[in-house]
Structure formats: structure tokens, C-alpha cells
Design a protein around this motif. Structure first.
Motif, short mmCIF file in Angstrom:
data_model
loop_
_atom_site.label_atom_id
_atom_site.label_comp_id
_atom_site.label_asym_id
_atom_site.label_seq_id
_atom_site.Cartn_x
_atom_site.Cartn_y
_atom_site.Cartn_z
N GLU A 264 -10.46 1.97 5.09
CA GLU A 264 -10.44 1.18 6.32
C GLU A 264 -10.83 2.05 7.51
O GLU A 264 -10.15 3.04 7.82
CB GLU A 264 -9.05 0.59 6.53
CG GLU A 264 -8.85 -0.11 7.87
CD GLU A 264 -9.80 -1.25 8.09
OE1 GLU A 264 -10.57 -1.17 9.08
OE2 GLU A 264 -9.80 -2.20 7.28
N LYS A 297 -6.77 1.59 3.04
CA LYS A 297 -7.98 0.97 2.52
C LYS A 297 -8.15 -0.43 3.10
O LYS A 297 -7.22 -0.99 3.72
CB LYS A 297 -7.92 0.89 1.00
CG LYS A 297 -6.79 0.05 0.42
CD LYS A 297 -6.81 0.09 -1.11
CE LYS A 297 -5.66 -0.75 -1.69
NZ LYS A 297 -5.68 -0.75 -3.18
N ILE A 298 -9.32 -1.01 2.92
CA ILE A 298 -9.61 -2.33 3.48
C ILE A 298 -8.63 -3.36 2.97
O ILE A 298 -8.19 -4.25 3.70
CB ILE A 298 -11.07 -2.72 3.15
CG1 ILE A 298 -12.04 -1.80 3.93
CG2 ILE A 298 -11.33 -4.18 3.49
CD1 ILE A 298 -13.49 -1.98 3.58
N LEU A 305 -4.33 -4.86 10.61
CA LEU A 305 -4.28 -3.43 10.30
C LEU A 305 -2.92 -3.01 9.77
O LEU A 305 -2.82 -2.10 8.94
CB LEU A 305 -4.64 -2.61 11.54
CG LEU A 305 -6.10 -2.69 12.01
CD1 LEU A 305 -6.31 -1.84 13.25
CD2 LEU A 305 -7.06 -2.27 10.91
N LYS A 308 -2.49 -3.18 5.81
CA LYS A 308 -3.37 -2.42 4.93
C LYS A 308 -2.56 -1.53 3.98
O LYS A 308 -1.58 -0.91 4.37
CB LYS A 308 -4.33 -1.55 5.74
CG LYS A 308 -5.18 -2.33 6.74
CD LYS A 308 -6.19 -3.23 6.06
CE LYS A 308 -7.09 -3.92 7.07
NZ LYS A 308 -8.15 -4.72 6.46
N TYR A 311 -4.92 4.06 0.80
CA TYR A 311 -6.24 4.35 0.24
C TYR A 311 -6.11 5.30 -0.94
O TYR A 311 -5.22 6.15 -0.97
CB TYR A 311 -7.10 4.98 1.34
CG TYR A 311 -8.48 5.42 0.93
CD1 TYR A 311 -9.44 4.51 0.50
CD2 TYR A 311 -8.84 6.77 0.99
CE1 TYR A 311 -10.71 4.92 0.14
CE2 TYR A 311 -10.11 7.20 0.66
CZ TYR A 311 -11.05 6.27 0.23
OH TYR A 311 -12.31 6.69 -0.13
#
Length: 529
Positions: A264, A297-298, A305, A308, A311
């Protein structure tokens, strides 16, 4: 045996941002972020491919402002300090997350990454332009030029001298850097107008890039659409962008970069960390900013946000490999289909902003690495090529006149001429007229010579399409306005001082030290053609 070609083209450009008069200017970090996240990762990909015997081919523009900044000692010194702070912060993050296994894993990932950037940075003695040159010398990379300051050429066409100044200064700067004239040019914003090719030919350029509709609406209509270049009547070739392969990569909505596994971009430690902890690594005035360490991560479309997930570089790399395989598969089918229709080898030209790979799409360099390797080992439907090699191997093409076009919103000039930025053009036109007049002069002494050349620099810097672009996007607008005004005001003072025969030598020295791009410029480039 291959039946077609795939040509990846990366456009590496940043506006000229250099402020020796200030200790900190946030916009200088555009360059620093690009070095860390795009240019060094691309060099690492190229090094790995070369090491493993893969004869890769790719075209990449390196614009004069970018090359000038990459080779500037002041900016090199400032980047060195910027990287040192990143390394320090990453090591602190490793220690801070000792008891959180996944966050420590991510912090170690960044610490290793910044350490690798440091190794590459020092291995090339801080000169990344020459680092890329070695791959041009081995014919893996074809480096092309752009406008001197990325000026939007169709909005200058009423002043051929201004267009010529953008082209000639760029070509001279390229030859000074890379030791030979450029073969090709990425027209700024891929913006073309009829007749521009005559100046490109006069400058010794052999080809340029335009958007797909610049080829599709050429006269006569090209028989093979965008899947073969056309030759203009001057002999300069025009390559058109392939929409299908381009959208598959650049679109965050339907393209690869929007995958949930990928990093992200918009959530950053600079905003997440406790203020007292992160304060030494944000802006000197205490305002938060992105620091380049991102732990999320996305995850999914439409999430805030705060929603999320963590990641994981391992699974992101796996996804990049999957996407590279999918891209290869789609290009194979595309080439097979086109070859059947055309009864000749098509070329698929896929151009992207270089900063997409690494900066905006963190996994982009991994994707490129996998794509080159898979294309080399796992298929024989197409050859990857760069544009200079393609023209040498395919010297016979249809002759046609491209259509006026750009790759901006609605495909023409609206993005650079609208209610947000139209105010700049009367001032730019007036300065251009004055520069053309100044170019008729012969300097009476060394001071006037220096002033005339500085006037040419200030006009070029004011013409950068980046300022109009930023005004339209609505981000960092005060900076774009300030830059446009400052270069025009400096030009105007030079115009007045030269005509009055009263040049302020001390002021000129200060301005020349700040706006020091193109040290070999000759103001006579603005003499009527």
C-alpha cells in the motif's frame, strides 16, 4: 522462431528541483525517493540479468533535468545524507520490533534493501547516469532523450525557435553525457503536432514516440495500426503506444498494481509512528511526511487505510511472478493474432513512466525481472527488443503523417491548457519573444555573454510542462506556481538589465549558481531558423 516483437519503453523524468539556497526543500525528495525506489532497483535488475546471461533489451528515456540532477554534486551529497537517515531509521525499526515477529521481518526487509541501495550507490561513485550508460554500451539498453526541460511542444509551435531550443539543447546535453548523439526522443507528454518531425530530423533524431491515436489517425491510415511504426516524410519514424499492454500494467483499477498482495503506497511509517519517535526523520518544521517505510498491503478495494493488513514481500514477489507470466501469455496470444492478420511480424510498444516501477508500484522491478527471464526461457513467440535495434532490423515501413496528439487526458492538449494553468502562457510567450530578440545580440563582454545564456536557462526552466501539470492535478500547486513565477521574474530582470547595459553581476552569479542546468548552453540556439 519468433513471429513478433515486444518493446518496453520507460520514461525516466523528474522536474529540475535543486535549491542550494535552502537547507531543506521537500520537493528535492522526489529525486531521492526515485533513486531509492526506482533507479537503483532498475539497475539491480539489469545487473542480475546481465550476470545470468540474459540478453535483455529495453528502451528508456533519461530526460536532461533528471540526468542533470543525478550528476549534480550538491544533490548527490544531499541524497547521501537522506539515505543515511533511512538506514538509521530502518535499524531502529529492527530493534523496536524485536518482540513482533512480522514487523521485525518487515523492518529487516527494509534494512537490507537500504543497505543494498547504499552498495549500488557507492559502487557507481554516486553517478547513476553513467551506471545506466554501461548497459547502453552493451546494447541492452537504448537510452533516448526528451525535451530539454520537458516543455510541452505543441503549445510552443507558434515559436519554432522555442521548440528548436528544447530539442537542440536536449540533444547536446545527451551527447555530453553519453558520448554519442541520441537516436530517439520521447516527446514530452508524447505530445506531437504536424511538422515537428522536420525539426527532429534536423537534430539527427531517427524516431519518436506518440500515443496510439497519433498513429491510428495518421494520413493515410496506417495499414498495421500501432503494430508497426510509420515513417514520416522526413524519414523519422513514429512508434505508437499499444493500449492493451499499457493498461494491463499502469492501471491500478484493472491492472496489476491494484492486487491485494502488493504494498500500500498511501500508508507510511512517517504518519503511523509516534510523533516524538519519528520527529528526527520528518520535516525540519515538525510536519509529518512519508519516509518510505510502509508495513501494509493494499488488502482489498474500498478499504480505508486503517483497515489495511500487514504486507508480506514473499507473497508480493510471488504475485509479481504470476503477473509477469500472465503478461507474457497475453503478449504471446496478441502477437499470434496480429501475425495472422498482418502476415508480418508485429511490434507491441508498451511505454510507461519509469517511476511506476518501484515508487508507485513497489513490486514493479520484480515484475520486470520475471518478465525478462520468462520471455527469455519460457517462450519463443516474440523477441524483446529496443527501438533502435528494431529499426535497424526492419528498415522498410509505411510513410504517413501522424495526427496531433498527446497521452494526456482526452488525448490532446487540454491537461496542459485549462482554467488552472492558462494564466502562464501569455507570460511564457512574451518571454519567448524577448529571448528570440536577445538571441540576435552579440555580447559586448563576458558578463553579457553569461547573462544571455542565463536568460536562455530561465526560459527553458519556466517552460517545463511539469508546472502546468501540477497546477492541473491540484497537488503541490504553490510550489509549481512559485517555480513558474521565479523563472519568469529572473528572465525579465535579465532582459531589462541586458537592454539597459546595466547587468547586476553579483545577482547574476547567485542566480547562475541556483539555476545551473546546461552549463554548455549557447543562447544563439534561439536565433530564427
Amino acid at each position: 522462431m519468433s513471429i513478433g516483437y515486444l518493446a518496453l519503453v520507460l520514461h525516466a523524468h523528474l522536474p529540475y528541483v535543486r535549491h542550494p539556497e535552502s537547507d531543506f526543500v521537500l520537493e528535492e525528495e522526489w529525486l531521492f525517493e526515485a533513486i531509492t525506489e526506482t533507479y537503483v532497483p532498475l539497475l539491480s535488475v539489469f545487473e542480475g540479468l546481465k550476470r545470468d546471461g540474459i540478453d535483455f533489451k529495453i528502451t528508456m528515456s533519461m530526460t536532461p533535468p533528471l540526468v542533470s540532477m543525478l550528476r549534480d554534486p550538491l544533490l548527490q551529497e544531499r541524497y547521501d545524507a537522506h539515505l543515511a537517515k533511512l538506514e538509521e531509521l530502518a535499524e531502529m525499526e529492527v530493534e523496536r520490533n524485536t518482540h513482533n515477529g512480522h514487523l521485525r521481518y518487515l523492518a529487516e526487509h527494509y534494512a537490507n534493501e537500504f543497505n543494498h541501495v547504499r552498495q549500488v550507490w557507492e559502487r557507481y561513485d554516486h553517478d547513476l547516469a553513467i551506471a545506466f550508460k554501461q548497459f547502453q554500451d552493451s546494447n541492452n539498453l537504448e537510452i533516448i532523450t526528451c525535451g530539454a526541460t520537458h516543455g510541452y511542444l505543441p503549445l510552443m509551435k507558434m515559436y519554432p525557435e522555442a521548440v528548436w531550443g528544447q530539442i537542440e539543447v536536449a540533444c547536446q546535453h545527451y551527447e555530453e553525457t553519453f558520448g554519442r548523439p541520441p537516436y530517439g526522443i520521447w516527446l514530452p507528454e508524447c505530445a506531437y503536432y504536424e511538422g515537428l518531425e522536420r525539426m527532429l530530423a534536423d537534430a539527427g533524431l531517427r524516431y519518436f514516440l506518440t500515443d496510439g491515436h497519433g498513429i491510428l489517425y495518421a494520413r493515410p491510415r496506417p495499414q498495421f495500426g500501432t503494430y508497426a511504426p510509420i515513417f514520416t516524410e522526413t524519414g523519422v519514424a513514429a512508434f505508437g503506444r499499444d493500449h492493451e499492454s499499457s493498461q494491463q500494467v499502469w492501471s491500478s483499477q484493472v491492472g496489476y498494481p491494484g492486487a491485494p498482495e502488493y504494498r500500500e503506497f498511501y500508508r507510511d511509517l512517517g504518519w503511523d509512528a509516534e510523533y516524538d519517535y519519528i520527529k528526527p526523520y520528518i520535516m525540519p518544521n515538525g510536519q509529518r511526511k512519508n519516509v518510505g517505510i510502509k508495513y501494509h498491503k493494499i488488502t482489498g478495494k474500498g478499504l480505508g487505510l486503517s483497515d489495511k493488513a500487514w504486507y508480506d514481500p514473499y507473497w508480493a514477489r510471488e504475485k509479481a511472478a504470476e503477473h509477469a507470466g500472465n503478461f507474457m501469455f497475453n503478449r504471446e496470444r496478441q502477437v499470434e493474432h496480429l501475425h495472422h492478420l498482418m502476415q508480418r511480424s508485429p511490434i507491441i510498444v508498451s511505454p510507461y513512466d519509469a517511476e511506476l516501477f518501484g515508487h508507485w508500484w513497489y513490486e514493479g522491478p520484480w515484475f520486470l525481472d520475471y518478465l525478462f527471464r520468462k520471455s527469455w526461457y519460457d517462450q519463443n513467440t516474440y523477441d524483446m527488443t529496443h527501438l533502435a535495434d528494431y529499426l535497424q532490423q526492419n528498415p522498410h515501413q509505411q510513410i504517413a503523417r501522424p495526427s496531433q496528439s498527446s497521452w494526456g487526458y482526452k488525448g490532446f492538449h487540454e491537461y496542459w491548457l485549462n482554467e488552472t494553468n492558462t494564466w502562464i502562457y501569455p507570460h511564457l510567450h512574451k518571454a519567448t519573444e524577448r529571448m528570440i530578440t536577445l538571441a540576435q545580440r552579440e555580447p559586448v563582454d563576458e558578463l553579457e555573454w553569461k547573462a544571455l545564456n542565463q536568460a536562455a536557462r530561465e526560459l527553458l526552466l519556466a517552460q517545463s510542462s511539469d508546472w502546468a501539470f501540477i497546477m492541473r492535478t491540484g497537488t503541490m500547486v504553490p510550489y509549481a506556481v512559485r517555480r513558474t513565477r521565479s523563472h519568469l521574474m529572473r528572465f525579465t530582470k535579465l532582459w531589462e538589465d541586458i537592454n539597459q547595459g546595466k547587468i547586476d553581476a553579483g545577482w547574476l552569479d547567485k542566480v547562475a549558481a541556483i539555476d545551473n542546468i546546461f552549463p554548455s548552453i549557447n543562447y544563439r540556439t534561439y536565433r530564427p531558423l
